[in-house]
Design an enzyme around this catalytic site. Structure first.
Site: not given
Ligand code: ADA
Length: 785
Positions: A418
């Site tokens: 991200e």
């Molecule tokens: C994102 C992220 C993760 C996790 C997820 C979520 O995709 O990469 O770390 O937290 O969100 O649970 O929303």
């Protein structure tokens, strides 16, 4: 077999990384003390107590290492977790047997920045919470020993202080916008090593399937004259399958080839390993290292699928954080073992170690259990910092690759997650992020040409790594679960090497939904946080994935619930509840859905083990789901057969193992028996009365073991009917000789929690007389004395 002196890029780039070898004088577990505040100098860590004064300020507490100072507050519903400085001190008896040897402290992971001192003398610093590092204390120990008065004061022991710091520093990774706790402490093991002057530092193994050759790249501590001997032992037969020895004529780097005849391949079903031992003898010194390796080849075909050793393998994966109830990041080996075995027993063959380098122990288990790995650096969210920030990211990439290079389970090096998410800096420049991503990508390929690079979600960088995962969360963050196939197929066509990381959704353990749960069209964003909804989402997606011939694979988010500072308002505050097991490894119902699709060992599970009361009208039909990988199953309700059903992977839900059952009011027993002779049974109460608003709480106290009890409350209306869809917030407290076992981030371990089907529980320790436990819900109070 070839032996030659070599100083290639790999070795020179990794000059600073000396991997663990030599004589371990032990893992330093006991005799540590901890102080959760800063000191103005290391000397203060050892300041003598004033003669005649009993008080000792500040207050050090005895701890065992690994130790994480956020073990509890990471999920404390009423506090922010401590982000600051903490000090550790210990007193070591050091007796290095080697003439001119080195004495080294090897840290497997410290959060997030650390400094080591020998008494007042600074020795080493490290930035980064997840890579291994070392402090060579040889000279500082020698200097300390010259101060005879101080040596006498410590009875000959060497005072060691370690200052850790997890306070906010925007110029470090990971960003505090990341969805996980950025823990503090010496939360992975520390080992004391005695090394001879001549020892084996870097020891990298690169096996080649075609030739059976294992290339060993070695870096010695200093140019050496003597001999180095190698043995290769097969894990399967236990026999030595190769042996060679080489003279050393003053070289420091060396590459040797070891030939294994007809090597047994490593695969997820048969994780065959070979151990390579190297023994260095020079003058009077001897040093030994051994590392495991495995022969395997993999390939991402353009637009799918994935191949392991020439055969298609659908990557069936999950994710893992280094996080556990009651210990935070200091996860004991026994828990790690249990967790990795559960992941394998669920049927997974792939894992993304999110979002940082994890313990060596985890990688060892992936090797021996047969779980392919995507491991990544913690460049996660927030944007891109300056030179210090970039240097840390690059160092962590180099360390991760160097330290986990030998693990045959690793196939992908992750460069970021991200990175399209701004917020830490006042500028957000896509070109700079692209440029840095390209730099990391090149670096990873230089350090390890045998693996692929990968990132998740950063569209404007999607063309840079070898493999890319966009964000696809149908039925949770976007769209409907029915869109899974079309969204994923679009991605397969769009990206040359697509792999789907992160899908799933949250479920509050113990929350179940009644009604037509197979109506997946109600699966709009964010579901209802029930286990029922999530079971159906997982079921639907898994059933689709089975029939997508070009899908390389996926990894659902995530195996276990974990602590996060970003989610104070979740039903369990500060817990990301997307796990298929709770934060203490208690399986949720969804764990069994995965098993039913993926596991090879026969299993059967009736949905609803954590659903004590179902509801509906008298005589109304309720659906009963059975998850199993057996050919067929027969359901019995109150001793009467409901008929046998065949499992059919093309059918949804529960692969056709669904029965419409008329429960009788009150207690019902359900039992299923499969074609393989396995059975499972549950008891469920059937409630036919309608309920009104909750006005009181009914209490229950059940002994778990010794002085440990489970205190539960059920919200009821004025007539005493349980309110089975209530979601009120409930707060627990204790007084007298009762103590809550809280700050666990679990369904039975949070003192503030949202009711699941009108019910909430907490574990308590009751000892002695007059224990008091209470629950408060708005104006309702329940007190158990
Ligand atoms: C994102 C992220 C993760 C996790 C997820 C979520 O995709 O990469 O770390 O937290 O969100 O649970 O929303």
């Amino acid at each position: 077999m070839a032996s030659q002196f070599r100083k290639d890029t790999l070795l020179s780039v990794l000059f600073f990384v000396l991997m663990g070898s030599s004589v371990s004088a032990g893992t330093l577990i006991s005799h540590w003390q901890f102080l959760r505040e800063d000191l103005s100098s290391p000397w203060e860590a050892f300041r003598p107590a004033k003669a005649g004064k009993p008080e000792s300020v500040p207050l050090w507490t005895d701890v065992k290492v690994p130790h994480c100072w956020n073990a509890e507050d990471a999920v404390d519903p009423d506090a922010n977790y401590y982000e600051g400085v903490g000090w550790y001190r210990t007193f070591l008896s050091i007796d290095n047997p080697y003439k001119e040897g080195r004495t080294v402290l090897h840290f497997q992971g410290t959060g997030q920045r650390a400094k080591v001192y020998v008494y007042r003398q600074w020795v080493a610093s490290h930035i980064g919470g997840y890579d291994e590092w070392e402090a060579d204390i040889t000279e500082a120990v020698a200097a300390f020993r010259k101060d005879t008065a101080t040596v006498r004061r410590f009875n000959g022991r060497i005072p060691i202080a370690v200052r850790c710091d997890n306070s906010r520093d925007v110029e470090t990774i990971p960003s505090d916008m990341s969805d996980f706790t950025i823990y503090g402490g010496i939360y992975r093991p520390v080992e004391l090593f005695y090394r001879p002057k001549h020892y084996i530092g870097l020891f990298h193994l690169t096996p080649e399937v075609k030739t059976g050759l294992i290339r060993c790249d070695i870096r010695l501590s200093v140019p050496t004259t003597g001999q180095i001997e190698f043995y290769v032992k097969s894990g399967k037969s236990g026999k030595n399958v190769a042996h060679t020895s080489w003279p050393l004529n003053g070289q420091k780097c060396l590459t040797v080839g070891l030939k294994v005849k007809k090597p047994e391949l490593w695969s997820t079903d048969n994780p065959n390993l070979y151990t390579v031992h190297a023994i260095l003898t020079t003058g009077g010194d001897r040093d030994e290292v051994s590392e495991q390796t495995g022969f395997r080849g993999f390939r991402f075909a353009d637009h799918g699928p994935f191949f392991l050793n020439g055969k298609r393998l659908l990557l069936q994966g999950t994710h893992r954080h280094e996080d556990h109830a009651g210990v935070g990041a200091a996860v004991p080996d026994s828990v790690t073992l249990r967790e990795m075995r559960m992941i394998k027993d669920m049927g997974a063959n792939f894992i993304r170690l999110a979002h940082y380098q994890q313990s060596e122990r985890v990688l060892d288990l992936c090797d021996s259990l047969g779980i392919l790995v995507w491991e990544e650096i913690p460049w996660c969210r927030g944007g891109l910092g300056g030179d210090r920030y970039k240097a840390q990211a690059k160092r962590m990439l180099a360390n991760m690759i160097a330290q986990h290079y030998n693990h045959p389970s690793v196939i992908l090096w992750g460069l970021g997650n991200e990175n399209d998410w701004p917020g830490d800096f006042d500028t957000f420049n896509k070109d700079s992020i692209r440029a840095f991503m390209s730099e990391l990508n090149e670096e990873a390929h230089t350090l390890d040409p045998s693996r692929k690079t990968v990132i998740r979600r950063c569209e404007f960088c999607s063309d840079i790594p070898d493999v890319y995962s966009p964000s696809i969360w149908p039925g949770w963050y976007s769209g409907n679960m029915r869109d899974y196939r079309s969204m994923t197929e679009r991605a397969i066509n769009r990206y040359p090497h697509f792999l789907h990381a992160e899908w799933g959704g949250d479920s509050h353990a113990g929350r179940h939904a009644e009604g037509d749960v197979t109506n997946i069209d109600r699966g709009d964003a964010n579901g209802d946080w029930s286990e029922t909804y999530m079971v159906n989402l997982f079921d639907w997606v898994l059933h689709e994935q089975q029939t997508m011939p070009n899908l390389t694979g996926t990894a659902f988010w995530t195996f276990k619930d974990f602590a996060t500072p970003l989610r104070p308002d979740n039903p369990i505050p500060y817990v990301n509840q997307k796990g298929v097991v709770e934060r203490d490894l208690t399986p949720k119902e969804s764990f069994f859905v995965f098993q039913a699709y993926w596991a090879k060992k026969p299993m059967v599970h009736i949905y609803g083990h954590s659903w004590p009361i179902r509801w509906g009208k008298a005589g109304e039909e309720r659906q009963v789901f059975v998850y199993s990988n057996c050919r067929s199953a027969e359901l019995f309700v109150n001793g009467v057969s409901m008929g046998a059903r065949k499992r059919d992977a093309r059918r949804f839900p529960a692969m056709g193992l669904v029965w419409n059952v008329k429960y009788k009011p009150g207690r019902n027993t359900l039992k299923v028996v499969t074609s393989a002779g396995l059975s499972d049974s549950i008891t469920q109460y059937y409630e036919t009365r309608q309920w009104g608003e909750p006005v009181r709480m009914e209490m229950q106290l059940k002994q778990i073991k010794d002085d440990e009890w489970l205190f539960s409350v059920q919200l009821c209306d004025a007539k005493g009917v349980p309110c089975l869809d209530a979601r009120n917030w409930i707060t627990f407290s204790a007084a007298g000789n009762a103590r809550l076992i809280d700050n666990m981030g679990t369904n039975t371990g949070s003192r503030r929690i949202q009711a699941a089907n009108g019910r909430a529980s907490i574990k308590v320790r009751l000892s002695g007389k007059e224990p008091v436990v209470a629950a408060v819900c708005g104006k309702m109070v329940a007190i158990m004395k």
